[in-house]
Design an enzyme around this catalytic site. Structure first.
Site, PDB file in Angstrom:
ATOM      1  CG  ASP A  59      -2.097   0.910   1.102  1.00 18.81           C
ATOM      2  OD1 ASP A  59      -2.341   1.406  -0.018  1.00 18.81           O
ATOM      3  OD2 ASP A  59      -2.774   1.133   2.110  1.00 18.81           O
ATOM      4  CG  ASN A  91       2.009   1.659  -5.252  1.00 21.02           C
ATOM      5  OD1 ASN A  91       2.895   1.439  -4.433  1.00 21.02           O
ATOM      6  ND2 ASN A  91       1.574   0.737  -6.100  1.00 21.02           N
ATOM      7  CD1 TRP A 146       7.421   6.620  -2.825  1.00 23.20           C
ATOM      8  CD2 TRP A 146       6.909   7.212  -4.938  1.00 23.20           C
ATOM      9  NE1 TRP A 146       8.595   6.770  -3.520  1.00 23.20           N
ATOM     10  CE2 TRP A 146       8.317   7.137  -4.808  1.00 23.20           C
ATOM     11  CE3 TRP A 146       6.359   7.569  -6.171  1.00 23.20           C
ATOM     12  CZ2 TRP A 146       9.177   7.394  -5.883  1.00 23.20           C
ATOM     13  CZ3 TRP A 146       7.218   7.832  -7.230  1.00 23.20           C
ATOM     14  CH2 TRP A 146       8.609   7.745  -7.074  1.00 23.20           C
ATOM     15  CG  HIS A 157      -0.202   2.333  -9.378  1.00 23.38           C
ATOM     16  ND1 HIS A 157      -0.397   1.936  -8.077  1.00 23.38           N
ATOM     17  CD2 HIS A 157      -1.326   3.006  -9.740  1.00 23.38           C
ATOM     18  CE1 HIS A 157      -1.599   2.347  -7.670  1.00 23.38           C
ATOM     19  NE2 HIS A 157      -2.174   3.000  -8.664  1.00 23.38           N
ATOM     20  CB  SER A 188      -8.552  -5.515  -3.323  1.00 20.38           C
ATOM     21  OG  SER A 188      -9.170  -4.250  -3.493  1.00 20.38           O
ATOM     22  CD  GLU A 192     -13.264  -5.269  -1.639  1.00 17.79           C
ATOM     23  OE1 GLU A 192     -12.087  -5.674  -1.645  1.00 17.79           O
ATOM     24  OE2 GLU A 192     -14.246  -6.028  -1.585  1.00 17.79           O
ATOM     25  NE  ARG A 203      -7.535   2.015  -5.612  1.00 17.84           N
ATOM     26  CZ  ARG A 203      -6.333   2.043  -5.068  1.00 17.84           C
ATOM     27  NH1 ARG A 203      -5.289   2.350  -5.816  1.00 17.84           N
ATOM     28  NH2 ARG A 203      -6.160   1.769  -3.795  1.00 17.84           N
ATOM     29  CG  LEU A 243       9.519 -17.038  -3.954  1.00 15.62           C
ATOM     30  CD1 LEU A 243       9.232 -17.040  -2.454  1.00 15.62           C
ATOM     31  CD2 LEU A 243       9.976 -15.641  -4.384  1.00 15.62           C
ATOM     32  NE  ARG A 265      -2.926  -1.681   4.410  1.00 18.12           N
ATOM     33  CZ  ARG A 265      -4.155  -1.747   3.967  1.00 18.12           C
ATOM     34  NH1 ARG A 265      -4.942  -2.707   4.375  1.00 18.12           N
ATOM     35  NH2 ARG A 265      -4.618  -0.854   3.098  1.00 18.12           N
ATOM     36  NE  ARG A 303      -7.969   0.381   5.268  1.00 15.44           N
ATOM     37  CZ  ARG A 303      -7.828   1.677   5.523  1.00 15.44           C
ATOM     38  NH1 ARG A 303      -8.047   2.152   6.743  1.00 15.44           N
ATOM     39  NH2 ARG A 303      -7.483   2.513   4.566  1.00 15.44           N
ATOM     40  CD  GLU A 310       2.321 -13.507  15.440  1.00  9.98           C
ATOM     41  OE1 GLU A 310       2.375 -12.348  15.880  1.00  9.98           O
ATOM     42  OE2 GLU A 310       1.820 -14.458  16.064  1.00  9.98           O
TER      43      GLU A 310
HETATM   44  C1  IPE Z   1      -5.279  -2.880  -0.373  1.00  5.10           C
HETATM   45  O1  IPE Z   1      -4.962  -1.539  -0.535  1.00  5.10           O
HETATM   46  C2  IPE Z   1      -5.296  -3.584  -1.692  1.00  5.10           C
HETATM   47  C3  IPE Z   1      -3.995  -3.758  -2.344  1.00  5.10           C
HETATM   48  C4  IPE Z   1      -2.844  -3.447  -1.823  1.00  5.10           C
HETATM   49  C5  IPE Z   1      -4.038  -4.365  -3.656  1.00  5.10           C
HETATM   50  P1  IPE Z   1      -6.103  -0.424  -0.650  1.00  5.10           P
HETATM   51  O2  IPE Z   1      -5.412   0.875  -0.740  1.00  5.10           O
HETATM   52  O3  IPE Z   1      -7.033  -0.780  -1.749  1.00  5.10           O
HETATM   53  O4  IPE Z   1      -6.859  -0.597   0.738  1.00  5.10           O
HETATM   54  P2  IPE Z   1      -7.804   0.404   1.521  1.00  5.10           P
HETATM   55  O5  IPE Z   1      -8.826   0.900   0.571  1.00  5.10           O
HETATM   56  O6  IPE Z   1      -6.931   1.514   2.031  1.00  5.10           O
HETATM   57  O7  IPE Z   1      -8.367  -0.399   2.647  1.00  5.10           O
HETATM   58  C1  IPE Z   2      -1.430   0.275  -3.435  1.00  6.75           C
HETATM   59  O1  IPE Z   2      -1.258   1.645  -3.411  1.00  6.75           O
HETATM   60  C2  IPE Z   2      -1.649  -0.270  -4.826  1.00  6.75           C
HETATM   61  C3  IPE Z   2      -3.000  -0.790  -5.062  1.00  6.75           C
HETATM   62  C4  IPE Z   2      -3.961  -0.833  -4.205  1.00  6.75           C
HETATM   63  C5  IPE Z   2      -3.268  -1.294  -6.400  1.00  6.75           C
HETATM   64  P1  IPE Z   2      -2.481   2.632  -3.397  1.00  6.75           P
HETATM   65  O2  IPE Z   2      -2.822   2.971  -4.807  1.00  6.75           O
HETATM   66  O3  IPE Z   2      -3.591   2.110  -2.578  1.00  6.75           O
HETATM   67  O4  IPE Z   2      -1.812   3.898  -2.694  1.00  6.75           O
HETATM   68  P2  IPE Z   2      -2.495   4.896  -1.680  1.00  6.75           P
HETATM   69  O5  IPE Z   2      -3.095   4.096  -0.580  1.00  6.75           O
HETATM   70  O6  IPE Z   2      -3.518   5.650  -2.457  1.00  6.75           O
HETATM   71  O7  IPE Z   2      -1.371   5.761  -1.214  1.00  6.75           O
HETATM   72 MG    MG Z   3      -4.112   2.347  -0.626  1.00  2.12          MG
END
Ligand code: IPE
Ligand code: IPE
Ligand code: MG
Length: 234
Positions: A17, A19, A22, A34, A62, A64, A68, A128, A180, A186, A199
């Site tokens: 998480d 990207n 960043w 990304h 995910s 979810e 986006r 791996l 994470r 979460r 863990e």
């Molecule tokens: C979790 O990250 C999913 C992935 C890393 C692929 P999200 O950025 O989608 O999670 P939430 O929305 O903050 O819970």
């Molecule tokens: C994780 O980074 C990558 C995916 C969920 C695909 P995010 O895109 O969720 O980055 P933030 O949470 O917006 O910083």
């Molecule tokens: Mg995110």
């Protein structure tokens, strides 16, 4: 000198998480994050090999994440496709066995093609086990398992062992350590069934900045965990 690692997790899952943040920090569009995140993927795979981890699951998209904007979603799939095309053969040469977990429905044809190709050419590798969770949701996985079970009229009793056989990757062991990045604490629908006794290691480091040293720190933290699985420590 680095501390010797005595207890290694067999299966590590990473919720990659941060990207977007960043990129935002650099006033760049989210997709730059990304792209940069992919470099961290390469580092994590290298580190997992170096520390002799057996299974590494990377949460890449995910169920979810469809919420986006379409451009971001398309960019992510295109990125996955081009990287897999570029690096499939080198993963194979490195004895990495690549697998995917999640629903293929909805993914672009070309991405599915390359996923199948990479899985196929690496299927007999013994190093791996690298699993990309793409269009993955823990609840979806459980629901899909239930659906498959319901269709099998012969099954009368469903215990944990039977249920597990209907998960997407039944032979992959439960996840021992979930990392994470980016400060969120979460699970976000990742490996729900498989994480009941995992863990957790949380770090504020944003995914594109996550490197071997951070991977090592997570392993050091794991050394101190006293896993009890509901029982008592001997
Ligand atoms: C979790 O990250 C999913 C992935 C890393 C692929 P999200 O950025 O989608 O999670 P939430 O929305 O903050 O819970
Ligand atoms: C994780 O980074 C990558 C995916 C969920 C695909 P995010 O895109 O969720 O980055 P933030 O949470 O917006 O910083
Ligand atoms: Mg995110």
């Amino acid at each position: 000198m680095k501390k010797e690692l005595k207890i290694l997790p067999c299966h590590i899952g990473i919720i990659m998480d941060g990207n977007g943040r960043w990129a935002q920090k650099r006033k760049l569009p989210r997709v730059f994050g990304h792209r940069e995140g992919l470099k961290a993927v390469r580092k994590a795979v290298k580190a997992a090999k170096k520390f002799k981890i057996k299974y590494l699951t990377l949460y890449s998209f995910s169920t979810e994440n469809w919420k986006r904007p379409e451009e971001e979603v398309n960019f992510l799939f295109k990125l996955m496709e081009t990287r897999l095309r570029k690096e499939g053969d080198s993963l194979n040469r490195n004895n990495v066995k690549v697998e995917f977990t999640g629903r293929k429905e909805g993914l672009p044809e070309k991405l599915i093609e390359i996923m199948d190709y990479v899985r196929d050419i690496t299927k007999n590798n013994t190093g791996l086990n690298l699993i990309f969770a793409i269009n993955y949701g823990g609840r979806q996985e459980i629901l899909d398992a239930i659906e498959k079970i319901v269709k099998k009229k012969k099954i009368k009793k469903v215990d944990e062992e039977t249920f597990r056989k209907f998960l997407y990757l039944p032979d992959v062991p439960d996840v021992d350590l979930i990392i994470r990045t980016a400060g969120e604490k979460r699970i976000s629908n990742f490996l729900i069934w498989q994480s009941v006794y995992s863990e957790f290691y949380f770090t504020d480091v944003l995914w594109p900045d996550f490197d071997e040293e951070d991977f090592y720190k997570a392993l050091v933290s794991y050394q101190k965990r006293k896993r009890k699985f509901g029982g008592l420590i001997k």
